[in-house]
Design a protein around this motif. Structure first.
Motif, mmCIF file in Angstrom:
data_model
loop_
_atom_site.group_PDB
_atom_site.id
_atom_site.type_symbol
_atom_site.label_atom_id
_atom_site.label_comp_id
_atom_site.label_asym_id
_atom_site.label_seq_id
_atom_site.Cartn_x
_atom_site.Cartn_y
_atom_site.Cartn_z
ATOM 1 N N VAL A 227 45.262 48.923 38.652
ATOM 2 C CA VAL A 227 45.572 47.489 38.718
ATOM 3 C C VAL A 227 44.812 46.769 37.623
ATOM 4 C CG1 VAL A 227 45.434 45.401 40.119
ATOM 5 C CG2 VAL A 227 45.939 47.590 41.205
ATOM 6 N N LYS A 229 42.961 43.950 36.951
ATOM 7 C CA LYS A 229 42.339 42.897 37.741
ATOM 8 C C LYS A 229 42.214 41.605 36.936
ATOM 9 C CE LYS A 229 39.801 45.823 40.968
ATOM 10 N NZ LYS A 229 38.538 45.990 41.709
ATOM 11 N N GLU A 239 48.279 32.809 36.787
ATOM 12 C CA GLU A 239 47.796 34.175 37.026
ATOM 13 C C GLU A 239 47.407 34.371 38.485
ATOM 14 O OE1 GLU A 239 45.859 35.472 32.756
ATOM 15 O OE2 GLU A 239 44.719 34.116 34.047
ATOM 16 N N LEU A 240 46.775 33.375 39.061
ATOM 17 C CA LEU A 240 46.305 33.500 40.448
ATOM 18 C C LEU A 240 47.455 33.627 41.438
ATOM 19 C CD1 LEU A 240 43.360 30.921 40.434
ATOM 20 C CD2 LEU A 240 43.180 33.408 40.606
ATOM 21 N N THR A 242 50.114 35.144 41.192
ATOM 22 C CA THR A 242 50.734 36.467 41.203
ATOM 23 C C THR A 242 50.075 37.377 42.229
ATOM 24 O OG1 THR A 242 49.250 37.287 39.457
ATOM 25 C CG2 THR A 242 51.334 36.274 38.765
ATOM 26 N N ILE A 243 48.940 36.944 42.772
ATOM 27 C CA ILE A 243 48.223 37.741 43.762
ATOM 28 C C ILE A 243 48.769 37.440 45.149
ATOM 29 C CG2 ILE A 243 45.954 38.210 44.784
ATOM 30 C CD1 ILE A 243 44.699 37.385 42.128
ATOM 31 N N GLN A 244 48.932 38.467 45.927
ATOM 32 C CA GLN A 244 49.447 38.320 47.291
ATOM 33 C C GLN A 244 48.560 37.384 48.107
ATOM 34 O OE1 GLN A 244 49.724 42.089 49.258
ATOM 35 N NE2 GLN A 244 51.204 41.388 50.773
ATOM 36 N N ILE A 284 42.842 40.517 48.810
ATOM 37 C CA ILE A 284 42.854 39.711 47.589
ATOM 38 C C ILE A 284 41.825 40.208 46.574
ATOM 39 C CG2 ILE A 284 42.444 37.369 46.705
ATOM 40 C CD1 ILE A 284 43.591 36.321 49.345
ATOM 41 N N TYR A 287 42.471 42.645 43.590
ATOM 42 C CA TYR A 287 43.162 42.206 42.360
ATOM 43 C C TYR A 287 42.284 41.295 41.492
ATOM 44 C CZ TYR A 287 47.135 43.850 45.087
ATOM 45 O OH TYR A 287 47.989 44.620 45.856
ATOM 46 N N LEU A 288 41.014 41.117 41.867
ATOM 47 C CA LEU A 288 40.145 40.188 41.152
ATOM 48 C C LEU A 288 38.876 40.861 40.642
ATOM 49 C CD1 LEU A 288 40.354 37.085 43.548
ATOM 50 C CD2 LEU A 288 41.388 37.284 41.281
#
Length: 291
Positions: A227, A229, A239-240, A242-244, A284, A287-288
């Motif tokens: 991923v 990140k 961009e944010l 796009t995160i579930q 979350i 992905y960060l």
């Protein structure tokens, strides 16, 4: 003026003709108004008339039924604002259900649906016949009377099988993982291109924490999905989102807090962001990154 009067000067014969014409017109008008030309001998078959009227009424009722909106079986857990509106629910009743679902809770009966939404008995009796719950809710398998004994001892990381390569048959060896659950796990894995971490098992509908614990004693993610990140301290709103579980409102609050704090020191600082889904932070965070 004399030329004008000459147009209205008639002889005696002409005046008599005009007078006779007026009498004929008046007579014809009198005949039209006072003499009925309709036949009084028209016979109406009352039986046929009533039969015809009944047929018209039945066709009208059929057309009315066709125009009524049809309701098909549905799972009440997935009622949206629009679906609730078409069913006849009030905004307050819909909001109660959506708030309940945001807590990752599920309605598993018509009675529980009424307890959560507070709909009236009459409304419940009207729509509850269309409720369709999962098979494991409507026909649960009887629980065995003896206590469960875990014969599968926890394995070391090396001994565990890779969750990203395990087959549905292998997953079913874990107590509590039947055919349905194993298929859901494999389907989720295929949908997202593989698991990133074991915590994503919480996303599988119906898996209890106890079953997840037994599953991770035998399986773990050894080949995590790669991923890219997103840097929390430099990410844009686009961009944010796009995160579930992060929508535009939450993304706006994240950037707002980032500005006030002059940057985040930890990913757990997101728990202090307004409207942040704290129960999904472990998902979350996958992905960060901070930098």
């Amino acid at each position: 003026m004399e030329n004008f009067k000459s147009h209205f000067t008639f002889s005696k014969k002409q005046r008599n003709g005009i007078f006779l014409l007026v009498l004929i017109i008046v007579g014809l008008q009198a005949v039209y108004f006072f003499v009925s030309f309709s036949s009084e001998d028209v016979q109406v078959n009352q039986d046929e008339l009533q039969a015809f009227q009944k047929e018209i009424d039945s066709l009208r009722l059929v057309e009315i039924e066709k125009r009524k909106p049809k309701i098909y079986p549905f799972n009440p857990n997935y009622i949206t604002d629009y679906k609730g509106y078409t069913l006849g629910m009030t905004n307050e009743e819909i909001d109660r259900l959506l708030a309940f679902r945001k807590q990752d809770k599920w309605v598993n009966s018509a009675k529980e649906f009424q307890d959560v939404t507070q709909v009236s008995d009459s409304f419940l009796s009207k729509i509850s016949p269309y409720f369709k719950f999962p098979e494991w809710v409507t026909n649960p398998k009887p629980k065995k009377e003896y206590a469960y004994k875990n014969n599968n001892q926890p394995k070391t990381y090396t001994q565990k099988q890779d969750l990203n390569t395990a087959s549905a048959t292998q997953l079913q060896k874990v107590n509590g993982i039947g055919e349905a659950y194993s298929k859901r796990i494999v389907a989720y894995r295929e949908k997202y291109g593989g698991f990133i971490a074991d915590v994503q098992l919480q996303e599988i509908y119906g898996l209890s924490p106890e079953v997840i614990e037994r599953l991770t004693e035998q399986f773990t993610v050894k080949t995590p999905k790669e991923v890219d990140k997103i840097s929390l301290n430099s990410a844009t709103i686009e961009e944010l989102v796009t995160i579930q579980y992060i929508d535009y409102e939450i993304a706006h609050h994240i950037i707002e807090q980032r500005t006030l704090r002059d940057g985040y020191q930890s990913l757990d600082d997101l728990l202090k962001v307004k409207s942040f889904p704290s129960n999904k932070i472990d998902i979350i965070k996958l992905y960060l990154k901070l930098n």
